[in-house]
Write a protein that holds these residues in place. Structure first.
Motif, PDB file in Angstrom:
ATOM      1  N   GLU A 225      -9.003 -11.817 -17.908  1.00 25.31           N
ATOM      2  CA  GLU A 225     -10.163 -12.387 -17.205  1.00 25.31           C
ATOM      3  C   GLU A 225      -9.821 -13.176 -15.954  1.00 25.31           C
ATOM      4  O   GLU A 225     -10.676 -13.387 -15.111  1.00 25.31           O
ATOM      5  N   ILE A 226      -8.609 -13.643 -15.809  1.00 25.76           N
ATOM      6  CA  ILE A 226      -8.241 -14.359 -14.586  1.00 25.76           C
ATOM      7  C   ILE A 226      -7.505 -13.376 -13.664  1.00 25.76           C
ATOM      8  O   ILE A 226      -6.814 -12.474 -14.119  1.00 25.76           O
ATOM      9  N   PRO A 227      -7.682 -13.496 -12.348  1.00 24.20           N
ATOM     10  CA  PRO A 227      -7.109 -12.496 -11.437  1.00 24.20           C
ATOM     11  C   PRO A 227      -5.587 -12.539 -11.411  1.00 24.20           C
ATOM     12  O   PRO A 227      -4.969 -13.600 -11.508  1.00 24.20           O
ATOM     13  N   PHE A 228      -4.998 -11.338 -11.274  1.00 25.67           N
ATOM     14  CA  PHE A 228      -3.542 -11.216 -11.128  1.00 25.67           C
ATOM     15  C   PHE A 228      -3.271 -10.356  -9.899  1.00 25.67           C
ATOM     16  O   PHE A 228      -3.910  -9.326  -9.678  1.00 25.67           O
ATOM     17  N   ASP A 229      -2.298 -10.778  -9.090  1.00 25.89           N
ATOM     18  CA  ASP A 229      -1.983 -10.107  -7.826  1.00 25.89           C
ATOM     19  C   ASP A 229      -1.055  -8.918  -8.100  1.00 25.89           C
ATOM     20  O   ASP A 229       0.095  -9.089  -8.507  1.00 25.89           O
ATOM     21  N   LEU A 230      -1.576  -7.696  -7.874  1.00 33.96           N
ATOM     22  CA  LEU A 230      -0.767  -6.481  -8.042  1.00 33.96           C
ATOM     23  C   LEU A 230      -0.264  -5.934  -6.704  1.00 33.96           C
ATOM     24  O   LEU A 230       0.371  -4.883  -6.677  1.00 33.96           O
ATOM     25  N   SER A 231      -0.550  -6.638  -5.606  1.00 38.06           N
ATOM     26  CA  SER A 231      -0.197  -6.092  -4.294  1.00 38.06           C
ATOM     27  C   SER A 231       1.309  -6.038  -4.070  1.00 38.06           C
ATOM     28  O   SER A 231       1.777  -5.264  -3.226  1.00 38.06           O
ATOM     29  N   GLU A 232       2.081  -6.848  -4.803  1.00 37.73           N
ATOM     30  CA  GLU A 232       3.533  -6.821  -4.641  1.00 37.73           C
ATOM     31  C   GLU A 232       4.195  -5.778  -5.528  1.00 37.73           C
ATOM     32  O   GLU A 232       5.395  -5.543  -5.422  1.00 37.73           O
ATOM     33  N   VAL A 233       3.427  -5.142  -6.408  1.00 40.35           N
ATOM     34  CA  VAL A 233       3.978  -4.120  -7.298  1.00 40.35           C
ATOM     35  C   VAL A 233       4.135  -2.820  -6.518  1.00 40.35           C
ATOM     36  O   VAL A 233       3.254  -2.426  -5.752  1.00 40.35           O
ATOM     37  N   LEU A 234       5.261  -2.133  -6.694  1.00 45.44           N
ATOM     38  CA  LEU A 234       5.464  -0.815  -6.093  1.00 45.44           C
ATOM     39  C   LEU A 234       5.073   0.230  -7.139  1.00 45.44           C
ATOM     40  O   LEU A 234       5.752   0.399  -8.147  1.00 45.44           O
ATOM     41  N   PHE A 235       3.973   0.907  -6.886  1.00 48.19           N
ATOM     42  CA  PHE A 235       3.473   1.918  -7.817  1.00 48.19           C
ATOM     43  C   PHE A 235       3.986   3.293  -7.418  1.00 48.19           C
ATOM     44  O   PHE A 235       3.899   3.690  -6.253  1.00 48.19           O
ATOM     45  N   LEU A 236       4.503   4.020  -8.398  1.00 46.39           N
ATOM     46  CA  LEU A 236       4.842   5.427  -8.241  1.00 46.39           C
ATOM     47  C   LEU A 236       4.079   6.211  -9.301  1.00 46.39           C
ATOM     48  O   LEU A 236       3.925   5.736 -10.433  1.00 46.39           O
TER      49      LEU A 236
ATOM     50  N   GLY B  92       0.777  -1.228   0.000  1.00 41.56           N
ATOM     51  CA  GLY B  92       0.000   0.000   0.000  1.00 41.56           C
ATOM     52  C   GLY B  92       0.806   1.274   0.000  1.00 41.56           C
ATOM     53  O   GLY B  92       0.241   2.352   0.185  1.00 41.56           O
ATOM     54  N   GLN B  93       2.144   1.197  -0.171  1.00 43.97           N
ATOM     55  CA  GLN B  93       2.949   2.404  -0.239  1.00 43.97           C
ATOM     56  C   GLN B  93       2.936   2.924  -1.682  1.00 43.97           C
ATOM     57  O   GLN B  93       3.682   2.448  -2.539  1.00 43.97           O
ATOM     58  N   ILE B  94       2.086   3.862  -1.958  1.00 39.49           N
ATOM     59  CA  ILE B  94       1.960   4.449  -3.294  1.00 39.49           C
ATOM     60  C   ILE B  94       2.306   5.928  -3.177  1.00 39.49           C
ATOM     61  O   ILE B  94       1.630   6.681  -2.471  1.00 39.49           O
TER      62      ILE B  94
ATOM     63  N   GLU C  55      -8.999   0.662  -8.361  1.00 40.12           N
ATOM     64  CA  GLU C  55      -8.726  -0.735  -7.996  1.00 40.12           C
ATOM     65  C   GLU C  55      -7.247  -1.043  -8.107  1.00 40.12           C
ATOM     66  O   GLU C  55      -6.688  -1.785  -7.297  1.00 40.12           O
ATOM     67  N   VAL C  56      -6.580  -0.464  -9.101  1.00 38.54           N
ATOM     68  CA  VAL C  56      -5.158  -0.737  -9.307  1.00 38.54           C
ATOM     69  C   VAL C  56      -4.338  -0.257  -8.117  1.00 38.54           C
ATOM     70  O   VAL C  56      -3.407  -0.936  -7.668  1.00 38.54           O
ATOM     71  N   LEU C  57      -4.683   0.911  -7.568  1.00 38.01           N
ATOM     72  CA  LEU C  57      -3.871   1.523  -6.523  1.00 38.01           C
ATOM     73  C   LEU C  57      -4.378   1.241  -5.113  1.00 38.01           C
ATOM     74  O   LEU C  57      -3.845   1.797  -4.158  1.00 38.01           O
ATOM     75  N   ASP C  58      -5.391   0.425  -4.976  1.00 37.21           N
ATOM     76  CA  ASP C  58      -5.929   0.100  -3.646  1.00 37.21           C
ATOM     77  C   ASP C  58      -5.375  -1.246  -3.198  1.00 37.21           C
ATOM     78  O   ASP C  58      -5.650  -2.288  -3.799  1.00 37.21           O
ATOM     79  N   SER C  59      -4.588  -1.251  -2.148  1.00 38.40           N
ATOM     80  CA  SER C  59      -3.944  -2.481  -1.672  1.00 38.40           C
ATOM     81  C   SER C  59      -4.954  -3.505  -1.167  1.00 38.40           C
ATOM     82  O   SER C  59      -4.636  -4.693  -1.070  1.00 38.40           O
ATOM     83  N   GLU C  60      -6.169  -3.052  -0.833  1.00 39.24           N
ATOM     84  CA  GLU C  60      -7.187  -3.982  -0.354  1.00 39.24           C
ATOM     85  C   GLU C  60      -7.905  -4.684  -1.507  1.00 39.24           C
ATOM     86  O   GLU C  60      -8.600  -5.670  -1.295  1.00 39.24           O
ATOM     87  N   GLN C  61      -7.750  -4.187  -2.730  1.00 38.59           N
ATOM     88  CA  GLN C  61      -8.464  -4.762  -3.870  1.00 38.59           C
ATOM     89  C   GLN C  61      -7.544  -5.340  -4.942  1.00 38.59           C
ATOM     90  O   GLN C  61      -7.931  -6.282  -5.639  1.00 38.59           O
ATOM     91  N   ASN C  62      -6.337  -4.763  -5.085  1.00 37.60           N
ATOM     92  CA  ASN C  62      -5.522  -5.141  -6.245  1.00 37.60           C
ATOM     93  C   ASN C  62      -4.836  -6.503  -6.109  1.00 37.60           C
ATOM     94  O   ASN C  62      -4.059  -6.884  -6.977  1.00 37.60           O
ATOM     95  N   ASN C  63      -5.089  -7.231  -5.036  1.00 31.29           N
ATOM     96  CA  ASN C  63      -4.517  -8.578  -4.943  1.00 31.29           C
ATOM     97  C   ASN C  63      -5.240  -9.559  -5.860  1.00 31.29           C
ATOM     98  O   ASN C  63      -4.803 -10.706  -6.015  1.00 31.29           O
ATOM     99  N   ALA C  64      -6.351  -9.119  -6.461  1.00 31.43           N
ATOM    100  CA  ALA C  64      -7.069  -9.970  -7.418  1.00 31.43           C
ATOM    101  C   ALA C  64      -7.576  -9.095  -8.557  1.00 31.43           C
ATOM    102  O   ALA C  64      -8.772  -9.053  -8.845  1.00 31.43           O
TER     103      ALA C  64
END
Length: 807
Positions: free
Chosen positions: A461-472, A352-354, A445-454
């Motif tokens: 169409e299949i979920p991808f976990d974005l929670s490990e991505v560091l967004f700037l 969630g560090q964005i 959804e992309v930048l929300d750590s509570e939602q972007n894990n799926a």
């Protein structure tokens, strides 16, 4: 309808959009505009006659008189039906042509004076010329009916039976597909023969277009039939291949897909979907369109790095050295980056560090993101969001569409090759929205750590976990970023570079980079420090260093030319000879006034390219109390001026000003450079000081500059951009800067060189500003007064007024 004479009447007028009415023609249309409804109501209340004229641009909802044609038709209203949505459906019948002599009024409806416009029938209806044209027109109309089969039989019979040239022209023109401009030209033409010629020309053109459309349709139909034939042949070939054992290639391809799917680290639901699509591919013809869609989808899904991730390699000391090497200054930014890295060491699973880097163009936001990726040892991918208006650019397209592709987020993950890269979302403040969706909502959804894990891309169409991505993210301003999106980011502001920072950046980074790019070395090229300062002061004016780099590159190119031409063996550029290479100086340095003047105060302003001094001038003249504000001022500065005048009126006695100046004096407040728009809440104290100086004929100290906003009670309110404003004051030669009391903590951000050269005076009330800025005239100050404040009773107004007049 009001009859002026036998040929002229005054009646309500209605502008038709995309329609042209002819006499004796029945037309029905919908009316929704308020002016049009008002005109219909007026006509129904009078005699049911209304003047109908086509407007030139159908997109204009409120056409002016010059946007409406001059010739129309006076029509009688036959029927009005009320439709859903406050609109009306009107049935009218054309009576006669009319010419607009004058539009009397445009509100609440169009009211026009109309003159009858009869036809000039110089040739009889049964003449040879008329009969020849009638035959030609009927032949062309028959051809039109053959090409365009939607013409009703009643229209065809009416045309073939009539021999009236006037009727046939208006009847055909009103019932076939012609442009509004073409129908209007026919309506405006008063000669019956010329009308026939015009319609023959238009009808011939329309027939050619319809014939071409018919040929194109036939070719497309033949092509579709050919494709169906190829499909059946390919199906037969596939059956034959399977009988001969030649279908092993498809089986091998599907088996490879199944092996890759089994090795993926995905949930069971996603794995089953992938296996299902692979099985469908095996059962389909290998050359079919749907097989190609499934094959592309499987390739994209299996290329996603579900299993690949990089391990963070964080060394705070090395990161500090790297940042100091790549970026000069930016102390707060570097400190925040090191804190981010330290947190990653202590808590590797934090999410969630964005971070949103906000600052003017050219200050290094993108390069900082690359540096963060390098210090963490992560893969780097950049997504440009400038101008993105389609939600599908973020979430992707449905794979059923032709040319469908995944969104930019999944594409960046695919390019990075790991599931935990650093992704830079560049120019996030420049996303728009239109009928295709709101991309900023998809970014939530992309930048929300509570939602972007799926995160589900529409294409994948299949979920991808974005929670490990560091967004700037980067932005030039926060004003255009939606509040819910901004709430998900931590904002770090990158201020504009000061003069000294630009010099160090140019010397340490820009010069070596441009010299290497242009093939120069220290042996044949040297740019001295005084020349760099000269470029910063006189040839560039910006917040970042992009233009500075361009100018340095220009000097390198000019040096290359002289070296190649053999004019010089080494190019030395100093401030004395820089004009030979760059021409005359573009910007003059700002300087304070040469003398202390009355009614002129030096203010400080913040701009997108840094701070600058902003002198404000006030002139007082004999008059009746008028106030003039010039200099392209915005609403905020105009309100500041009014507040300053109100404060001066309330304190006129204390300030040794004629209490009735608002009755017998005109005040003109002017901010120079009138072509440049100026606005912002920081000029209140400057305007108040200038007004007091002008009304009391008291000079203002030229070496004093000030910034701050004023209230009606004389309080000085805090402002922003103090760092840039003080640098501008220092560059202009200001010795003393008066700042709001609440801005004292901001002095920590001011450069040390400015603190050493400039004296700062905090002011909580305007009295402090006036006492330090004004040079009081002793003749105006009563004995024993300190020159800053004089208490005058209401009974002493006459004495003050006399002093004011004789000073």
């Amino acid at each position: 309808m009001y009859e002026i004479d036998e040929n002229t009447v005054r009646m309500p007028m209605l502008a038709l959009r995309g329609l042209v009415l002819f006499p004796n023609m029945i037309l029905h249309f919908d009316v929704g505009r308020e002016k049009s409804i008002a005109a219909l109501n007026k006509a129904m209340n009078d005699d049911q006659y209304i003047y109908l004229v086509a407007q030139k641009d159908i997109r204009d909802d409120d056409p002016q008189d010059y946007e409406i044609y001059d010739v129309g038709v006076v029509a009688q209203i036959r029927q009005i039906l009320k439709m859903p949505g406050d609109s009306l459906r009107v049935l009218v019948e054309g009576v006669y042509r009319g010419h607009t002599k004058e539009i009397v009024s445009t509100s609440p409806y169009l009211d026009a004076v109309v003159e009858k416009m009869p036809l000039n029938q110089t040739t009889k209806a049964g003449s040879v010329a008329s009969q020849a044209r009638m035959r030609t027109l009927k032949e062309l109309f028959e051809e039109y009916c053959y090409l365009y089969a939607k013409v009703p039989k009643e229209i065809i019979l009416n045309v073939l039976e009539t021999e009236d040239p006037v009727y046939i022209v208006e009847y055909i023109a009103g019932n076939i597909m012609l442009k509004v401009e073409q129908k209007q030209k026919i309506l405006e033409q008063s000669s019956a023969l010329k009308r026939l010629d015009m319609l023959i020309k238009y009808l011939d053109q329309e027939n050619k277009v319809l014939a071409l459309e018919k040929d194109i349709y036939a070719k497309v139909k033949d092509q579709i039939d050919e494709n169906q034939r190829e499909y059946y042949l390919r199906e037969q070939m596939r059956a034959i291949s399977e009988e001969l054992g030649e279908g092993e290639d498809v089986q091998t391809e599907v088996e490879d897909y199944q092996k890759k799917i089994a090795a993926l680290e995905v949930d069971e639901e996603s794995r089953e979907k992938l296996f299902k699509e692979a099985d469908r591919l095996y059962k389909m013809p290998s050359n079919s369109h749907e097989a190609a869609v499934i094959r592309s989808w499987l390739d994209v899904c299996l290329d996603l790095p579900f299993n690949d991730r990089t391990k963070d390699k964080i060394d705070i000391a090395k990161a500090q050295k790297y940042l100091d090497k790549e970026h000069y200054g930016l102390k707060k930014i570097k400190q925040r980056i090191l804190e981010l890295l330290a947190v990653r060491v202590m808590a590797p699973d934090i999410k969630g560090q964005i971070i949103c880097l906000v600052g003017p163009p050219g200050v290094g936001k993108t390069s900082i993101a690359r540096s963060i990726a390098a210090t963490m040892g992560r893969k780097y991918a950049r997504v440009s969001l400038g101008g993105v208006r389609d939600e599908s650019d973020i979430r992707g397209h449905r794979k059923t569409y032709i040319g469908a592709m995944p969104g930019r987020i999944i594409t960046a993950i695919q390019q990075a090759g790991t599931r935990n890269p650093l992704i830079l979302l560049d120019e996030i403040d420049k996303m728009g929205n239109d009928f295709r969706g709101d991309p900023s909502a998809a970014m939530l959804e992309v930048l929300d750590s509570e939602q972007n894990n799926a995160f589900r891309d529409h294409y994948v169409e299949i979920p991808f976990d974005l929670s490990e991505v560091l967004f700037l993210t980067t932005a030039n301003t926060l004003d255009t970023i939606p509040a819910p999106l901004l709430d998900r980011m931590e904002v770090i502001e990158l201020p504009s570079y000061t003069r000294e920072e630009k010099f160090q950046i140019a010397k340490r980074h820009l010069m070596p980079k441009q010299m290497k790019r242009h093939g120069l070395t220290g042996k044949n090229f040297k740019l001295y420090d005084d020349a760099i300062y000269d470029i910063i002061d006189n040839y560039t004016r910006e917040a970042g260093v992009r233009n500075l780099e361009r100018v340095v590159g220009s000097l390198c190119r000019k040096a290359d030319k002289r070296l190649v031409a053999g004019e010089m063996t080494k190019v030395n550029i100093r401030d004395k000879n820089i004009e030979e290479y760059l021409g005359a100086k573009k910007y003059k340095p700002e300087k304070i006034l040469d003398t202390d003047e009355v009614g002129v105060v030096t203010g400080l302003a913040w701009t997108s390219v840094g701070g600058e001094t902003m002198p404000i001038e006030v002139a007082v003249m004999e008059g009746s109390g008028k106030i003039e504000l010039t200099g392209s001022l915005g609403d905020v500065m105009k309100e500041s001026a009014k507040a300053a005048i109100s404060y001066v009126r309330s304190r006129a006695g204390d300030l040794l000003i004629d209490p009735e100046f608002y009755k017998n004096r005109d005040i003109h407040i002017h901010v120079p450079e009138g072509a440049v728009p100026k606005d912002g809440p920081s000029a209140g104290v400057t305007m108040c000081t200038a007004i007091v100086s002008a009304l009391s004929n008291t000079p203002v100290r030229r070496e004093v500059a000030m910034t701050g906003e004023i209230t009606l009670r004389g309080r000085v309110l805090p402002i922003g951009g103090l760092r840039e404003k003080t640098m501008a004051a220092y560059a202009a030669g200001v010795k003393t800067v008066i700042i709001p009391q609440d801005n004292v903590p901001d002095l920590e951000q001011v450069d040390d060189v400015v603190k050493e050269a400039v004296k700062f005076i905090p002011a909580a009330k305007i009295d402090t500003v006036l006492s330090n800025a004004l040079i009081r005239n002793p003749a105006l100050v009563p004995a024993g007064d300190d020159g800053c404040k004089t208490n005058v009773k209401l009974g002493e107004k006459k004495e003050i007024k006399n002093r004011f007049i004789t000073q």
